[in-house]
Write an enzyme that holds these catalytic residues in place. Structure first.
Site, PDB file in Angstrom:
ATOM      1  N   GLY A 124       0.812  -1.206   0.000  1.00  0.00           N
ATOM      2  CA  GLY A 124       0.000   0.000   0.000  1.00  0.00           C
ATOM      3  C   GLY A 124       0.846   1.256   0.000  1.00  0.00           C
ATOM      4  O   GLY A 124       1.921   1.307   0.571  1.00  0.00           O
ATOM      5  N   CYS A 125       0.327   2.326  -0.681  1.00  0.00           N
ATOM      6  CA  CYS A 125       1.029   3.591  -0.635  1.00  0.00           C
ATOM      7  C   CYS A 125       0.994   4.088   0.796  1.00  0.00           C
ATOM      8  O   CYS A 125       0.148   3.734   1.585  1.00  0.00           O
ATOM      9  CB  CYS A 125       0.386   4.603  -1.560  1.00  0.00           C
ATOM     10  SG  CYS A 125      -1.315   4.934  -1.178  1.00  0.00           S
ATOM     11  N   ALA A 126       1.959   4.906   1.180  1.00  0.00           N
ATOM     12  CA  ALA A 126       2.153   5.359   2.554  1.00  0.00           C
ATOM     13  C   ALA A 126       2.588   4.199   3.447  1.00  0.00           C
ATOM     14  O   ALA A 126       2.640   4.316   4.651  1.00  0.00           O
ATOM     15  CB  ALA A 126       0.910   6.035   3.120  1.00  0.00           C
ATOM     16  N   VAL A 191      -4.242   8.836   2.980  1.00  0.00           N
ATOM     17  CA  VAL A 191      -3.033   8.723   2.175  1.00  0.00           C
ATOM     18  C   VAL A 191      -2.737   7.271   1.793  1.00  0.00           C
ATOM     19  O   VAL A 191      -2.026   7.019   0.825  1.00  0.00           O
ATOM     20  CB  VAL A 191      -1.814   9.344   2.899  1.00  0.00           C
ATOM     21  CG1 VAL A 191      -1.913  10.853   2.906  1.00  0.00           C
ATOM     22  CG2 VAL A 191      -1.689   8.811   4.323  1.00  0.00           C
TER      23      VAL A 191
END
Length: 299
Positions: A124-126, A191
């Site tokens: 996952g991003c972040a 985010v």
């Protein structure tokens, strides 16, 4: 202190129970810079804050988040990690904005020292975090054999992608929406898409909402983490305008989750649960998505 966002959006907010508030002052800030021609410009950028989650007296994890709905995020994260059992009595939730901590208290004692040691960084991003034995929680999962109508998918895609949101205001953010049939109910952004999912999970736990007839829509990739969390929440269908990972598809097929991706305009691909898909809408009657659509396929 009020934990949820100060303007809890009611059912009159365009039909949503909770909808994004792109103008909320704590979620973005104005930053000045220069454009490609060297001209001064000012844009809104998304805030990113640490939030440390405690379960009773034990520190569990620190997540990077935009800072709204800390109670839903904490409860949903703990629920999706198997640290809050079904029916667990939550006796209190306290949030300290200055210390950037949220504490979830339960009636029964909890000890997760060994579980906390087994962390896995996700795609996952972040940078998401799951705990190593999360997959084990799928062993007893049985999802409802709920139908998914293509007319619902088309209606949801059009509605969600034109809803005012932080993404359309500032970008750099993911959205996840809890839906029932063709109606979006709760729209969360963060985010990381894993945070947005956890906020919805927490809302469902605290509000006592059944997952049996729900659909989860996400702007991000249909990864193993997204599929696992959706299944653990008991939601039988997951859809996205973005693509798939192979492991995500495998897990969806194993647990009986209907998985639909690349949902844009009249086009989509179903890679799991196709037998529960009811094709009640003629794709020819659905307009193609405009090339300059405000929302792109999420990473």
């Amino acid at each position: 202190m009020q934990l949820t966002a100060p303007e809890e959006n009611g059912p009159d907010a365009g039909g949503y129970v909770i909808a994004p508030d792109p103008k909320a002052p704590r979620l973005t800030r104005a930053v000045t810079g220069a454009d490609q021609s060297g001209e001064a410009t000012e844009i809104a950028v998304v805030e990113e804050r640490p939030l440390t989650i405690f379960l009773n007296g034990q520190e569990i994890v620190t997540a990077m988040t935009i800072g709204d709905y800390p109670d839903y995020l904490a409860v949903g994260f703990l629920r999706n990690q198997g640290m809050l059992a079904d029916g667990e009595e939550i006796t209190g939730i306290s949030y300290d904005e200055e210390l950037e901590t949220v504490v979830v208290r339960t009636a029964s004692a909890t000890t997760y020292e060994e579980k906390v040691k087994k962390k896995t960084r996700t795609s996952g991003c972040a940078v998401g975090t799951v705990f190593g034995d999360m997959m084990e929680g799928l062993a007893g999962v049985t999802l409802p054999q709920a139908e998914l109508r293509t007319s619902w998918l088309y209606a949801l895609s059009q509605r969600i992608n034109t809803t005012p949101s932080l993404y359309l205001e500032a970008g750099a953010i993911h959205g996840t929406v809890l839906c029932k049939e063709d109606r979006p109910l709760v729209y969360m952004e963060d985010v990381g898409r894993h945070n947005a999912v956890d906020k919805i999970a927490g809302w469902m736990v605290l509000e006592g909402v059944s997952p049996d007839d729900k659909i989860l829509y996400t702007t991000g990739r249909l990864t193993s983490e997204m599929v696992i969390k959706t299944a653990l929440m008991g939601i039988p269908a997951l859809a996205s305008r973005s693509g798939f990972t192979a492991w995500g598809v495998e897990i969806a097929r194993e647990v009986g989750l209907t998985l639909v991706g690349r949902l844009r305009g009249k086009r989509f691909v179903c890679l799991a649960g196709e037998d529960r898909l009811v094709r009640d809408a003629d794709p020819g009657s659905v307009p193609d998505e405009a090339k300059k659509s405000g929302r792109k396929g999420g990473a």
